[in-house]
Design a protein around this motif. Structure first.
Motif, short mmCIF file in Angstrom:
data_model
loop_
_atom_site.label_atom_id
_atom_site.label_comp_id
_atom_site.label_asym_id
_atom_site.label_seq_id
_atom_site.Cartn_x
_atom_site.Cartn_y
_atom_site.Cartn_z
N LEU A 214 0.84 -1.20 0.00
CA LEU A 214 0.00 0.00 0.00
C LEU A 214 0.87 1.25 0.00
CD1 LEU A 214 -2.53 -1.08 2.79
CD2 LEU A 214 -2.92 -1.13 0.31
N ASP B 285 -3.03 9.07 7.22
CA ASP B 285 -4.17 8.22 6.86
C ASP B 285 -3.69 6.94 6.16
OD1 ASP B 285 -5.98 9.98 7.93
OD2 ASP B 285 -6.49 10.94 6.02
N ASP B 286 -2.69 7.10 5.28
CA ASP B 286 -2.12 5.92 4.63
C ASP B 286 -1.49 4.99 5.66
OD1 ASP B 286 -2.85 6.90 2.15
OD2 ASP B 286 -0.84 7.65 1.67
N LYS C 218 -4.02 2.85 7.32
CA LYS C 218 -4.46 1.73 6.49
C LYS C 218 -3.42 0.62 6.47
CE LYS C 218 -7.19 4.79 3.56
NZ LYS C 218 -7.29 5.46 2.23
#
Length: 309
Positions: A200, A206-207, A210
């Motif tokens: 990812l 925010d990344d 995740k």
């Protein structure tokens, strides 16, 4: 908090390198020869850096690794012993001592090429020979600058012995083997490593959230994604995921910031502190380290970090 006498031991299983550091205005392009400004030769290696950080930041430390029978190896061993680190499990191998070739630019970013040398001689048998230094620890730290089967052997031994296990997955080349994750209490990648482990993109907090969620879904108990000046994203099994903002400092050299964070975090856990306290302390230590040049020379002491709080 548990007393310093009963909970104060960290064992690091990992690499010992001599860092060859050049400072230049920017990173060279492929095929380009670029004039540098300064050169320094300083003790390093993720294992060595994390051991020194844990020692300076409050823990009693043992190092398990391998150096060559050369001047660099002698210097690395002497440097660890000067920090009162137990080197009884640092063996002398047949290969030359590992080296890291580091370029630091004017933006204080770095690029590193590692030649493993004697670090490649740290084997599962090495871990087995020195299991006593794992048994004496409260916290065991591993990275990925020694052979993968050695890392797994150390993780498995530490888990079997009931230790708190930290893996800094650096350098990451792909997802971790699935059977490693149950052996790890705290998986601590930086944003690039988190991206490599998960596939990812990790370009923001925010990344990072995740990626951390993906790693926890894959079996990691607790994940701390270090994001440099943007802070640390923590996804813990017994607390709400959150971003810890980083202290604001003027960076000079980021070379050992991640290693300082790991060592400081481990030292606080070994001293019986909460994860929240350990993260905040480790962030302050890492922030201090980037205001100084070099790897091990930049790592602050516990007193310095306390004074900066």
């Amino acid at each position: 908090m548990a007393s310093n006498e009963t909970r104060s031991r960290v064992t690091v299983v990992g690499s010992l390198n001599m860092d060859l550091v050049a400072r230049a205005p920017r990173m060279p392009h492929p095929g380009e020869t670029l004039a540098g400004r300064t050169f320094a030769q300083v003790p390093g290696g993720k294992g060595g850096n994390q051991a020194v950080a844990a020692a300076r930041l409050g823990a009693r430390v043992a190092m398990l690794g391998c150096v060559g029978a050369d001047g660099n190896g002698a210097q690395l061993r002497a440097g660890l012993e000067a920090e009162a680190i137990d080197c009884s499990a640092v063996e002398t191998g047949k290969e030359a001592t590992g080296v890291a070739l580091i370029v630091v630019d004017d933006a204080s970013q770095n690029a590193i090429v590692i030649v493993a040398g004697s670090n490649g001689e740290v084997t599962p048998a090495t871990v087995a020979r020195h299991e006593a230094v794992l048994a004496s620890a409260d916290v065991v730290i591993c990275q990925l600058e020694t052979p993968p089967d050695t890392v797994r052997a150390a993780l498995a031994a530490a888990r079997r012995l009931g230790k708190t296990v930290i893996l800094n997955p650096a350098p990451a080349t792909g997802p971790l083997p699935a059977d490693w994750l149950p052996l790890i209490d705290y998986l601590i990648p930086n944003e690039l490593e988190a991206a490599t482990l998960t596939g990812l993109p990790v370009d923001s907090a925010d990344d990072a959230a995740k990626a951390a969620a993906a790693l926890r879904a894959a079996g990691a108990r607790n994940v701390l994604v270090t994001l440099g000046a943007r802070g640390v994203f923590a996804a813990l099994e017994d607390a709400q995921a959150k971003l810890y903002d980083a202290p604001t400092v003027k960076a000079v050299d980021t070379t050992a910031a991640g290693d300082t964070f790991i060592g400081g975090f481990a030292a606080q856990l070994a001293l019986g502190e909460s994860v929240d306290v350990a993260i905040r302390f480790a962030q302050r230590a890492a922030a201090l380290s980037v205001t100084r040049a070099g790897a091990q020379p930049s790592i602050p002491t516990r007193a310095e970090v306390g004074a900066s709080a």
